[in-house]
Enzyme design. Structure first.
Site, PDB file in Angstrom:
ATOM      1  N   PHE A   1      -5.717  -2.991  -5.349  1.00  0.00           N
ATOM      2  CA  PHE A   1      -5.497  -4.080  -4.950  1.00  0.00           C
ATOM      3  C   PHE A   1      -3.985  -4.332  -5.085  1.00  0.00           C
ATOM      4  O   PHE A   1      -3.423  -3.970  -6.350  1.00  0.00           O
ATOM      5  CB  PHE A   1      -6.135  -5.147  -6.113  1.00  0.00           C
TER       6      PHE A   1
ATOM      7  N   GLY B   1       1.994  -7.546  -4.153  1.00  0.00           N
ATOM      8  CA  GLY B   1       3.323  -7.394  -4.067  1.00  0.00           C
ATOM      9  C   GLY B   1       3.741  -6.921  -2.581  1.00  0.00           C
ATOM     10  O   GLY B   1       3.004  -6.942  -1.649  1.00  0.00           O
TER      11      GLY B   1
ATOM     12  N   GLU C   1       4.993   3.249  -7.636  1.00  0.00           N
ATOM     13  CA  GLU C   1       4.905   2.168  -8.614  1.00  0.00           C
ATOM     14  C   GLU C   1       5.083   2.681  -9.995  1.00  0.00           C
ATOM     15  O   GLU C   1       4.688   2.326 -11.082  1.00  0.00           O
ATOM     16  CB  GLU C   1       3.219   1.668  -8.630  1.00  0.00           C
TER      17      GLU C   1
HETATM   18  C1  SIN Z   1       1.853  -4.571  -5.830  1.00  0.00           C
HETATM   19  O1  SIN Z   1       2.471  -4.619  -4.783  1.00  0.00           O
HETATM   20  O2  SIN Z   1       0.666  -4.584  -5.920  1.00  0.00           O
HETATM   21  C2  SIN Z   1       2.753  -4.041  -7.008  1.00  0.00           C
HETATM   22  C3  SIN Z   1       4.007  -4.594  -6.950  1.00  0.00           C
HETATM   23  C4  SIN Z   1       5.021  -4.124  -5.739  1.00  0.00           C
HETATM   24  O3  SIN Z   1       4.961  -2.728  -5.505  1.00  0.00           O
HETATM   25  O4  SIN Z   1       5.664  -4.737  -5.168  1.00  0.00           O
END
Ligand code: SIN
Length: 185
Positions: free
Chosen positions: A6, A9, A86
């Protein structure tokens, strides 16, 4: 076993890995906040940018996109990729994803989500809350190897509007960033 990831962002706008299905949905009891510092993607150690993380918020929901990866080898490749992308997100949680606002049964159970926790001992880049003006100024200034921080914000704003989600925190920040930029000499 299939795997779901999921994203709330940058993962909404760009998965970056091979998947079989993309499902727009939301998770419960979380809100999206621009509280995570980014020194590797949208900022530098000298001028950290801000990216989103999730904050527990009872009764609230956070919209995003879930990606289904069925093939075992694709799952391993995606996980290896996400561990790098991440890496400033210190927590992995497994969440239920819903697609209908009134549904009590989730569309997906146990989707993997990356969270940057407020625990500064394990998440040294955490920045936490600040005023819309301060966060926006920081976003205007920051730029990292992946690009300007403002691009991250605008892409997210657009992606959320495309999936029909009006996230006030994101919209307020995007409007403030646009206001600051319009006043730049
Ligand atoms: C996400 O997108 O789920 C995590 C936050 C990001 O990498 O911007």
């Amino acid at each position: 076993m299939v795997m779901w990831v999921f994203g709330y962002g940058s993962l909404i706008t760009k998965a970056g890995f091979k998947y079989d299905e993309r499902l727009v949905g939301f998770i419960k009891d979380y809100r999206r906040v621009f509280y995570q510092g980014s020194t590797d993607h949208r900022g530098t150690p000298e001028f950290p940018g801000r990216t989103v993380t999730l904050e527990p918020a009872e009764g609230e929901i956070c919209w995003g996109a879930a990606y289904k990866i069925s093939n075992k080898e694709d799952q391993e490749i995606a996980l290896t990729y996400l561990e790098v992308r991440e890496k400033q997100y210190d927590k992995k949680e497994y969440v239920d994803v819903f697609t209908e606002v009134n549904a009590t049964t989730p569309a997906i159970s146990g989707a993997l989500v990356y969270i940057a926790s407020p625990n500064k001992k394990v998440n040294v880049n955490y920045l936490g809350p600040a005023s819309v003006e301060d966060i926006a100024r920081q976003i205007v200034q920051a730029e990292g190897p992946t690009g300007p921080n403002r691009e991250y914000l605008f892409l997210l704003e657009k992606a959320l509007l495309q999936i029909g989600c009006k996230d006030k925190h994101v919209i307020d920040l995007a409007n403030e960033v646009r206001r600051i930029i319009s006043e730049e000499p």
